[in-house]
Every structure is written in structure tokens, then in C-alpha cells.
Design a protein around this motif. Sequence first.
Motif, short mmCIF file in Angstrom:
data_model
loop_
_atom_site.label_atom_id
_atom_site.label_comp_id
_atom_site.label_asym_id
_atom_site.label_seq_id
_atom_site.Cartn_x
_atom_site.Cartn_y
_atom_site.Cartn_z
N PHE A 1 -1.47 -1.57 18.42
CA PHE A 1 -0.11 -1.49 17.90
C PHE A 1 0.79 -2.46 18.66
O PHE A 1 0.50 -2.89 19.77
N TRP A 2 1.91 -2.78 18.01
CA TRP A 2 2.97 -3.53 18.67
C TRP A 2 3.95 -2.53 19.28
O TRP A 2 4.37 -1.57 18.63
N TYR A 3 4.31 -2.77 20.54
CA TYR A 3 5.40 -2.03 21.15
C TYR A 3 6.59 -2.98 21.21
O TYR A 3 6.50 -4.07 21.78
N VAL A 4 7.70 -2.57 20.61
CA VAL A 4 8.90 -3.41 20.55
C VAL A 4 9.98 -2.78 21.42
O VAL A 4 10.43 -1.66 21.16
N SER A 5 10.36 -3.48 22.48
CA SER A 5 11.31 -2.96 23.46
C SER A 5 12.69 -3.55 23.27
O SER A 5 12.85 -4.76 23.08
N LYS A 6 13.70 -2.70 23.34
CA LYS A 6 15.08 -3.18 23.24
C LYS A 6 15.68 -3.53 24.59
O LYS A 6 16.70 -4.20 24.68
N ASN A 7 15.07 -3.04 25.68
CA ASN A 7 15.62 -3.26 27.02
C ASN A 7 14.56 -3.83 27.94
O ASN A 7 14.40 -3.40 29.08
N TYR A 8 13.81 -4.82 27.44
CA TYR A 8 12.67 -5.36 28.18
C TYR A 8 13.09 -6.16 29.41
O TYR A 8 12.28 -6.39 30.30
N ALA A 9 14.37 -6.57 29.49
CA ALA A 9 14.82 -7.35 30.65
C ALA A 9 14.78 -6.52 31.93
O ALA A 9 14.73 -7.08 33.03
N THR A 10 14.80 -5.21 31.77
CA THR A 10 14.63 -4.31 32.91
C THR A 10 13.27 -3.63 32.76
O THR A 10 13.14 -2.67 32.01
N PRO A 11 12.23 -4.15 33.40
CA PRO A 11 10.87 -3.63 33.18
C PRO A 11 10.75 -2.14 33.49
O PRO A 11 11.43 -1.61 34.37
N TYR A 12 9.89 -1.48 32.75
CA TYR A 12 9.61 -0.06 32.98
C TYR A 12 8.14 0.19 32.68
O TYR A 12 7.47 -0.63 32.06
N THR A 13 7.66 1.34 33.14
CA THR A 13 6.23 1.63 33.06
C THR A 13 5.98 2.88 32.25
O THR A 13 6.59 3.93 32.48
N ILE A 14 5.06 2.77 31.30
CA ILE A 14 4.61 3.90 30.51
C ILE A 14 3.28 4.38 31.09
O ILE A 14 2.37 3.58 31.33
N THR A 15 3.16 5.68 31.33
CA THR A 15 1.91 6.26 31.84
C THR A 15 1.29 7.13 30.74
O THR A 15 1.97 7.97 30.16
N ASN B 1 -3.68 5.53 32.48
CA ASN B 1 -3.39 4.12 32.65
C ASN B 1 -1.88 3.90 32.61
O ASN B 1 -1.14 4.74 32.07
N GLN B 2 -1.44 2.83 33.20
CA GLN B 2 -0.03 2.50 33.25
C GLN B 2 0.18 1.13 32.63
O GLN B 2 -0.56 0.19 32.89
N VAL B 3 1.18 1.05 31.79
CA VAL B 3 1.51 -0.19 31.09
C VAL B 3 2.92 -0.60 31.47
O VAL B 3 3.87 0.18 31.31
N GLU B 4 3.09 -1.79 32.00
CA GLU B 4 4.42 -2.29 32.31
C GLU B 4 4.97 -3.01 31.08
O GLU B 4 4.35 -3.93 30.55
N ILE B 5 6.12 -2.59 30.63
CA ILE B 5 6.79 -3.22 29.50
C ILE B 5 7.86 -4.16 30.06
O ILE B 5 8.81 -3.73 30.71
N ASN B 6 7.67 -5.43 29.83
CA ASN B 6 8.64 -6.42 30.32
C ASN B 6 8.88 -7.55 29.33
O ASN B 6 9.42 -8.59 29.67
N LYS B 7 8.46 -7.33 28.08
CA LYS B 7 8.68 -8.30 27.01
C LYS B 7 9.11 -7.55 25.75
O LYS B 7 8.86 -6.36 25.60
N GLU B 8 9.77 -8.27 24.87
CA GLU B 8 10.25 -7.62 23.64
C GLU B 8 9.09 -7.13 22.78
O GLU B 8 9.10 -6.00 22.30
N TYR B 9 8.08 -7.98 22.58
CA TYR B 9 6.93 -7.62 21.76
C TYR B 9 5.67 -7.57 22.64
O TYR B 9 5.35 -8.55 23.31
N THR B 10 4.97 -6.46 22.58
CA THR B 10 3.80 -6.23 23.42
C THR B 10 2.67 -5.69 22.55
O THR B 10 2.88 -4.72 21.81
#
Length: 265
Positions: A125-139, A28-37
Motif C-alpha cells: 500500500f501507499w502511505y500518504v503523510s501530511k506532516n512528513y517534514a517531522t518524521p515519526y515512527t509507526i510500530t 517492526n517499526q517504520v519511519e515516515i519521513n516522506k509524503e508518499y511511502t
Amino acid sequence: MKKMMFAFAAAAAIGAFAIESANVVGYNQVEINKEYTILGIPFTGTTGTAMSIQDAVPYCTGMTKGGASTAADCIQIMDSEGNYNVYYMCNGKQGKATVVGGDGKWVKDDEFAVSTATMPAGTPFWYVSKNYATPYTITVAGQVLSTSSEQTPLNVTYQLIANPYPCDLPLNDGVPYVAGMTKGGASTAADCIQIMDDAGNYNVYYMCNGKQGKATVTGGDGKWVKDDEFAVTDAVLPAGKGGWFVRKSASLANITIANPNAAAE
């Protein structure tokens, strides 16, 4: 408590799976585009055991590395007392100390080694991103659970839960009423499930006693109903997504999360 966006791999329910040694595996692929997910692990390891944290959420381009949780992307996993164990995406350091082999690996706060923690299927779990303004994908890749149901212990009033299966989980089939749940005519009086929407708000569903206030909810006794609606909900807990379970009684020790594909198997 912010928004998450989950992007399941195209044709994940069919085309992304392969049969290997009678085990169903997929990704599965998860797009991270927010600080808290809020995320959940929808697979187990390919050997049938819990995945390591390193395999469950592997490093990818876009993640922020650092020498502490304040400077790097983090994973926060709730423990049985409602506190969080925090792991950060390491750049090879813990402060000024070297973490051997730690570059691009998850390291627990205040430890100095690559983490060996595991994340069983259904771990929220919470995923906390420091660079969420530039979306990226976790596979993430893994093996699909073959069990018909999973028991989720409830230890605190507000507890994170997650869908352990790589397909959407209808609330009324996937999280059925069990003895000990508190029914009511509104979320203030009953057990609830809170699922974050794309705007970062929560949709709230309560375990109905057949009523919404004074109004009758047809067939609603022992079913999940959305606040301010008057029908049994068809809402789902999406694959790879988590939410909050809010219990009204400490006597409710666990809930059942049922495999939506069990009947077909």
C-alpha cells in the motif's frame, strides 16, 4: 511515487521475536519521513488471520487526523482492477458528519463508520503523510507467516507487491521464475521488479534470458538482473517494503513469493 525509508526494529530477526503457543510473533517499526511511502504488511494477526487495518497501521503521535482524505494521512490499497481504496486517519468526522468512535481510526472515504477492512500479510500500500517534514515512527506487531510460499495474483500490468515476511527477501530466491514470466535482455523486453531507493528513484530488475543486450550474463537465464549490470543480482526486497511488478504478458496470472526462512525451518 516518492521515497520510503524503512527502519526494521533492532535485532528484529532474532531479539524482537518471542515464542508464544508455538507461534512466532514480533514487531517492526517504520519511519515516515516522506509524503508518499510504499509499505507492506510483514505479519498476520496473532490468531493467524489477517490483521484489521486498525491493527496493521495503528495511530501514533505524528500522524495527521482530519475529516477527509484531503486533510489527513491516508492509506491507499490497490484493488484487483488497479484502482485504489482510500482510508484516512479520522478526527471523528467525515466532513461535518460525526463518525462514532472514529477519532484516531482509519475510515474509508465517503463512509461514516470506523473501517473493518483487513490487510493480510503481504498487502502492499501507499502511505500518504501530511506532516512528513517531522518524521515519526509507526510500530506494528503481529505473527510471522509459517507458510513456505505465498501466491500473489497479477491482475494489471503495473501491480504493487510486498514482502510478507519480516526479513529481507532476496529477489532470486524469494520471487523465483515461474512458467509464464517473460524473459528478455533488458527491462523493456522482460518482466520487471521496480524497488524504490532512499532517494525516491527506482532500481529496476528484469527477468533475464541470459543476456544484457548482446552481452552474456553468466547463469542469468531465468534470474533477476539489474538494468545496466551484467551479473545475477543479489538485491533484496526489504522487510516491510513493497515495489512494482511489471508484467509483459497478461497470461502471467500470479507469482510466487517464497519464505526465505523455509529451508532453515
